[in-house]
Design a protein around this motif. Structure first.
Motif, PDB file in Angstrom:
ATOM      1  N   SER A  60       0.810  -1.223   0.000  1.00  0.00           N
ATOM      2  CA  SER A  60       0.000   0.000   0.000  1.00  0.00           C
ATOM      3  C   SER A  60       0.843   1.272   0.000  1.00  0.00           C
ATOM      4  O   SER A  60       0.431   2.296  -0.553  1.00  0.00           O
ATOM      5  CB  SER A  60      -0.933   0.003   1.219  1.00  0.00           C
ATOM      6  OG  SER A  60      -1.885  -1.034   1.123  1.00  0.00           O
ATOM      7  N   CYS A  63       1.484   2.486  -3.380  1.00  0.00           N
ATOM      8  CA  CYS A  63       0.293   3.077  -4.006  1.00  0.00           C
ATOM      9  C   CYS A  63       0.151   4.555  -3.639  1.00  0.00           C
ATOM     10  O   CYS A  63      -0.336   5.359  -4.436  1.00  0.00           O
ATOM     11  CB  CYS A  63      -0.963   2.321  -3.580  1.00  0.00           C
ATOM     12  SG  CYS A  63      -0.950   0.562  -3.998  1.00  0.00           S
ATOM     13  N   TYR A  71      -5.641   7.517  -0.849  1.00  0.00           N
ATOM     14  CA  TYR A  71      -5.141   6.941   0.406  1.00  0.00           C
ATOM     15  C   TYR A  71      -5.604   7.773   1.600  1.00  0.00           C
ATOM     16  O   TYR A  71      -5.998   7.233   2.637  1.00  0.00           O
ATOM     17  CB  TYR A  71      -3.619   6.869   0.374  1.00  0.00           C
ATOM     18  CG  TYR A  71      -3.022   6.318   1.648  1.00  0.00           C
ATOM     19  CD1 TYR A  71      -2.994   4.943   1.881  1.00  0.00           C
ATOM     20  CD2 TYR A  71      -2.499   7.165   2.617  1.00  0.00           C
ATOM     21  CE1 TYR A  71      -2.462   4.429   3.053  1.00  0.00           C
ATOM     22  CE2 TYR A  71      -1.964   6.660   3.793  1.00  0.00           C
ATOM     23  CZ  TYR A  71      -1.947   5.299   4.000  1.00  0.00           C
ATOM     24  OH  TYR A  71      -1.421   4.797   5.168  1.00  0.00           O
ATOM     25  N   CYS A  84      -4.837  -1.961  -0.445  1.00  0.00           N
ATOM     26  CA  CYS A  84      -5.295  -1.669  -1.807  1.00  0.00           C
ATOM     27  C   CYS A  84      -5.399  -2.932  -2.661  1.00  0.00           C
ATOM     28  O   CYS A  84      -6.352  -3.113  -3.425  1.00  0.00           O
ATOM     29  CB  CYS A  84      -4.344  -0.685  -2.483  1.00  0.00           C
ATOM     30  SG  CYS A  84      -4.047   0.829  -1.534  1.00  0.00           S
ATOM     31  N   HIS A 147     -13.690   3.614  -1.488  1.00  0.00           N
ATOM     32  CA  HIS A 147     -12.625   4.152  -0.639  1.00  0.00           C
ATOM     33  C   HIS A 147     -13.179   4.861   0.596  1.00  0.00           C
ATOM     34  O   HIS A 147     -12.432   5.184   1.514  1.00  0.00           O
ATOM     35  CB  HIS A 147     -11.752   5.115  -1.452  1.00  0.00           C
ATOM     36  CG  HIS A 147     -11.150   4.472  -2.656  1.00  0.00           C
ATOM     37  ND1 HIS A 147     -11.413   4.893  -3.943  1.00  0.00           N
ATOM     38  CD2 HIS A 147     -10.317   3.400  -2.778  1.00  0.00           C
ATOM     39  CE1 HIS A 147     -10.760   4.132  -4.802  1.00  0.00           C
ATOM     40  NE2 HIS A 147     -10.091   3.217  -4.128  1.00  0.00           N
TER      41      HIS A 147
END
Length: 247
Positions: A60, A63, A71, A84, A147
């Protein structure tokens, strides 16, 4: 004291045991890897073999280098503990060549259902749905941002688990009745539904509390004489309590 000769059957047993022990020792030499036990109760060479495998997952943190806004949003949501690549698949190739390799973007309902379809064994309070009845044929992300999956409306009380019944009763003459009017529900039912079932009426007289001609209830409520109206039958053998006017 003179020791006598061992019986033949004992000698034969000793020979068999000796053969078995020798066979075990020989088999161990051939089948147990040489590195077994060097670092613990496993094959030490496995570490080297694993190190040679190609890296598939980026992690992650990688990412966040390009998707810091997502995020940041996810880190404050119910999915903050979800990495993720749980939803998007292994992303090492995408991290190394973003334009050449694209991550998986789940669009189908069955993907979210892997975690959110109803199972009694899931933790108390974990969001669950009945996939067949919860907005059928509609992609989950039409209503929920993956998300930041806060639902647009948060179910309360009984409707959180019994949405199908709630929708049915909302169209019936019983729409104004609260569930607890007919069901005595122990507090433990919320935490362990299967082990603490709500009480269901078992006598005709219960319905008579509202529908008997002498009942102290609203005048517009249908009345029946329980003594002459199909005696011997329970009311719900003919009338569905959550939609009693249905034929």
């Amino acid at each position: 004291m003179k020791i006598g000769k061992l019986p033949d059957q004992v000698i034969r047993l000793l020979i068999i045991f000796a053969i078995l022990i020798a066979g075990f020792v020989i088999a161990r030499i051939f089948f147990v890897p040489a590195s077994f036990g060097k670092l613990g109760h496993y094959r030490a060479d496995a570490i080297t073999a694993i190190e040679k495998l190609p890296v598939k997952y980026a992690g992650s943190l990688v990412c966040t280098e390009c998707h810091s806004d997502i995020y940041e949003l996810k880190s404050k949501s119910y999915h903050k503990g979800l990495h993720c690549e749980v939803c998007h698949g292994a992303a090492s190739k995408h991290a190394n060549a973003p334009d050449e390799s694209k991550p998986l973007i789940p669009r189908k309902r069955d993907h979210c259902a892997k975690c959110h379809s109803y199972l009694p064994s899931r933790p108390t309070g974990f969001p669950q749905i009945n996939v067949l009845y919860h907005n059928p044929n509609k992609p989950c992300h039409d209503c929920h941002n993956p998300h930041d999956p806060t639902p647009p409306t948060i179910p309360s009380k009984c409707s959180a688990c019994h949405a199908n019944i709630t929708r049915t009763i909302s169209l019936s003459y019983h729409a104004s009745l609260e569930c607890k009017t007919c069901h005595e529900t122990p507090p433990e039912h919320i935490e362990n539904p299967s082990l603490n079932l709500p009480h269901k009426p078992a006598e005709r007289s219960f319905c008579g509390n509202c529908h008997d001609p002498k009942a102290q209830s609203a005048k517009n409520i249908p009345r029946v004489d329980l003594e002459t109206h199909y005696p011997g039958y329970l009311c719900w053998q003919c009338h569905y309590p959550h939609f009693p006017e249905a034929e």
